[in-house]
Design an enzyme around this catalytic site. Structure first.
Site, PDB file in Angstrom:
ATOM      1  N   GLN B 441       0.833  -1.209   0.000  1.00 43.73           N
ATOM      2  CA  GLN B 441       0.000   0.000   0.000  1.00 43.73           C
ATOM      3  C   GLN B 441       0.863   1.253   0.000  1.00 43.73           C
ATOM      4  O   GLN B 441       0.352   2.352   0.125  1.00 43.73           O
ATOM      5  CB  GLN B 441      -0.899   0.023   1.250  1.00 43.73           C
ATOM      6  CG  GLN B 441      -1.947  -1.075   1.320  1.00 43.73           C
ATOM      7  CD  GLN B 441      -1.405  -2.419   1.741  1.00 43.73           C
ATOM      8  OE1 GLN B 441      -0.496  -2.496   2.560  1.00 43.73           O
ATOM      9  NE2 GLN B 441      -1.929  -3.493   1.160  1.00 43.73           N
ATOM     10  N   HIS B 442       2.185   1.095  -0.119  1.00 40.29           N
ATOM     11  CA  HIS B 442       3.080   2.226   0.129  1.00 40.29           C
ATOM     12  C   HIS B 442       4.117   2.430  -0.979  1.00 40.29           C
ATOM     13  O   HIS B 442       5.315   2.297  -0.728  1.00 40.29           O
ATOM     14  CB  HIS B 442       3.826   2.034   1.458  1.00 40.29           C
ATOM     15  CG  HIS B 442       2.933   1.736   2.622  1.00 40.29           C
ATOM     16  ND1 HIS B 442       3.341   1.021   3.730  1.00 40.29           N
ATOM     17  CD2 HIS B 442       1.640   2.079   2.864  1.00 40.29           C
ATOM     18  CE1 HIS B 442       2.354   0.927   4.597  1.00 40.29           C
ATOM     19  NE2 HIS B 442       1.299   1.544   4.089  1.00 40.29           N
TER      20      HIS B 442
END
Lengths: 138, 506
Positions: B441-442
């Protein structure tokens, strides 16, 4: 979408047999909507995965393609063997996205004991809502 | 009127502004608010749609993925060498990924800032220097510790196991107010308790006069006399995303905040990075792995906050453990089996606990222009990072067993649930990268900040070395991976960049 239906019938079969046709109809419509919104590359990946398992899975049980020509029990056997093989990726990819949608149906959620909040109260433009006995979306 | 739907605009569109901000997520919203409040005429252009919180809070997970996630959740980084294929979650909507995060807020760790100072030449980046920016953002988005009462049973069990093994978890901080613990943060908070930027910074920007146009795909930054002069691109269809008319925004200051995948893509198309060769490189992802424990008792991990506790006990080894939960469909997809076997496994869903671990990775990813509008992204996991994965999985599995789990499901594709004895015998160390189930998610670092134009894309103020007038203010400028969730770091850096732009002469 007949390939998707053939896969869904096998994936979501229970010892009592394949799921009701209306639920297969519903998940097929939802997946069509999903793919329209997913973008061209995602559509291409999904369809390639579906194509690979339609033509590849029957070979695992010594049958000729395509998967949808096989009875449901043979489909389950073929897909199980493919899922356990080194070329499981197409099965896992299609299964993942079908599951995300399938388990949002109120009947299915009840069957697995999910009591989370806020599922299916509204429709996206062009998206159908499921109906279930005793539970309709407001 | 602040919010405009580009898909409904007939023909081409032309706008003038002092500042055009590309993207309305964590970086862009902060910049837009600060600059609008400083008196600049701000136009924000957003590729995705606007779904008000009252609506997205009522969508099912798959509907939310269709409406607000990039590629409806089908975004990937292709593994190169002994690396997994990584599913990367990103928002494509007003509010961007801030509407989809678990709300976890960590300040940039001190040892990371030291690396930036010592190895990246970013001399100002100390904890003391950044503290006022963090404090301001934390106030605005209401960063608070998650109370114990909101912990899910899944997290409570994992903490019991971790405590038995001598590594009790720590409480997390999140940007929430009056959270009810619906465990749906990744799919749009149903109550508006998560203070995402669509509920905080964007209303501030609108109140100060900023305009936001949705369904605007920026293709490149325009250039006049060697200086950024605005952006141009296409208006998009509201459902299919097909291109409609053209749009142009003329502005002497362009701020790219389109995220780790798309800011480099726009920069490349605009001729930025030809000299340094750094645009699109150095992508870090914090590759994440989930381990599920199956208990005899019902766990019903969906009751409680999606994320509430973490462990940094193995931070020195490059891994961080964080609590999480996923909807039943995602859980079911992770369980092996077809037909009756799948149906049997699905009955276990309410008995499953789940915990995640992420790797503090080196920059092994590259964003390239793809055949269509989306980039082609590859990720080569560093050998040292790949070597951490077996340990990460074993640590989480051991904690589940200590908590009383009968079996664990590990993120190795096609693997049936394992008992403790079966796990001990499992050759995790020789699992191929392609067989690992991995998500992220990063995405960070693809337009990284640095002290020299040879080694970075932007300077310490976020200004592109190769195109004056172009500022980048999102996760792409974060110079290295953080080992913790980056939302707060991105917002604090964006705030700092916005203040520098506001203070500069127009």
């Amino acid at each position: 979408m007949s390939a998707l239906r053939a896969f869904a019938e096998a994936l979501f079969s229970t010892p009592a047999g394949p799921p009701p046709p209306d639920r297969i109809d519903w998940v097929s419509r939802e997946m069509e909507d999903y793919l329209v919104r997913a973008g061209s590359r995602a559509r291409w990946i999904f369809r390639l995965s579906l194509f690979a398992l339609m033509w590849g899975a029957p070979l695992f049980v010594g049958a000729l393609p395509t998967l949808r020509r096989l009875p449901v029990a043979r489909r389950i056997e073929a897909l199980t063997k493919m899922e356990e093989s080194f070329i499981a990726a197409p099965v896992l990819a299609v299964k993942a996205f079908l599951c995300v949608v399938w388990y949002e149906h109120p009947d299915v959620q009840r069957e697995v004991g999910y009591v989370g909040r806020a599922t299916f109260p509204m429709a996206l433009p062009g998206t159908s809502l499921p109906s279930a006995a005793g539970e309709r979306a407001p | 009127m602040s919010l405009h739907d580009g898909s409904k605009h007939a023909g081409d569109l032309s706008l003038d502004a002092d500042v055009v901000v590309v993207g309305s997520g964590t970086g862009g919203a902060v910049v837009a608010a600060v600059l609008a409040e400083a008196g600049r005429r701000v136009v924000i252009v957003e590729e995705g749609r606007h779904v008000p919180q009252q609506e997205y809070g009522r969508l099912s997970p798959s509907q939310q993925m269709r409406a607000m996630w990039r590629d409806a959740g089908l975004t990937f980084a292709v593994g190169v060498g002994d690396s997994p294929m990584i599913n990367v979650m990103m928002g494509k909507c007003v509010g961007g990924s801030s509407t989809l995060t678990g709300g976890v807020c960590f300040r940039t760790p001190g040892f990371i800032l030291r690396t930036w100072r010592e190895q990246r030449g970013l001399a100002e980046f100390s904890e003391e220097h950044l503290a006022p920016y963090f404090e301001e953002v934390e106030r605005e988005i209401n960063v608070v510790e998650v109370p114990a009462a909101l912990r899910s049973r899944s997290t409570v069990l994992f903490n019991e196991g971790a405590t038995k093994l001598g590594h009790p978890l720590k409480p997390m901080r999140r940007n929430t107010k009056d959270c009810e613990g619906n465990s749906k943060c990744n799919f749009g908070c149903p109550t508006g308790a998560k203070r995402s930027v669509d509920l905080t910074y964007l209303p501030r920007a609108f109140a100060a006069g900023a305009q936001l146009w949705t369904h605007c795909l920026v293709q490149q930054v325009t250039n006049a006399g060697g200086r950024a002069s605005g952006v141009e691109g296409r208006l998009l269809h509201g459902v299919t995303g097909e291109p409609l008319g053209r749009f142009v925004v003329k502005a002497p200051r362009v701020v790219l905040a389109a995220g780790g995948y798309h800011s480099p893509l726009i920069a490349m198309a605009s001729g930025v990075g030809r000299a340094s060769g750094q645009v699109g490189k150095n992508l870090t992802l914090h590759p994440g792995f989930r381990v599920m424990g199956r208990f005899d008792e019902p766990v019903e991990g969906w009751r409680g906050a999606l994320q509430s506790m973490y462990s940094d006990a193995w931070e020195h080894e490059g891994m961080t453990l964080t609590s999480l939960f996923v909807p039943p469909g995602v859980l079911a997809a992770m369980l092996p089996g077809i037909g009756p076997k799948h149906a049997d496994n699905a009955q276990l869903i309410r008995h499953l606990g789940i915990f995640g671990g992420m790797v503090h990775d080196d920059g092994g990813g590259v964003v390239r222009r793809g055949p269509g509008r989306e980039p082609f992204v590859t990720y080569r996991m560093a050998a040292k990072d790949k070597a951490i994965v077996p340990k990460l999985i074993r640590v989480m599995a051991d904690i589940w067993f200590a908590a009383g789990a009968k079996e664990v499901t590990i993120p190795v594709l096609g693997t049936a649930p394992l008992t403790a004895d079966q796990l001990r015998a499992f050759d995790l160390e020789h699992v191929k990268g392609r067989d690992l189930e991995c998500s992220s998610q990063h995405p960070l670092g693809t337009c990284r900040m640095g002290a020299t134009k040879e080694s970075s894309v932007v300077d310490a103020n976020g200004e592109a070395w190769e195109l004056p007038g172009l500022t980048i203010a999102d996760g792409s400028v974060v110079p290295t991976s953080l080992g913790v969730n980056p939302q707060l770091t991105i917002m604090a850096m964006a705030l700092r960049i916005a203040r520098r732009v506001a203070d500069a002469k127009a």
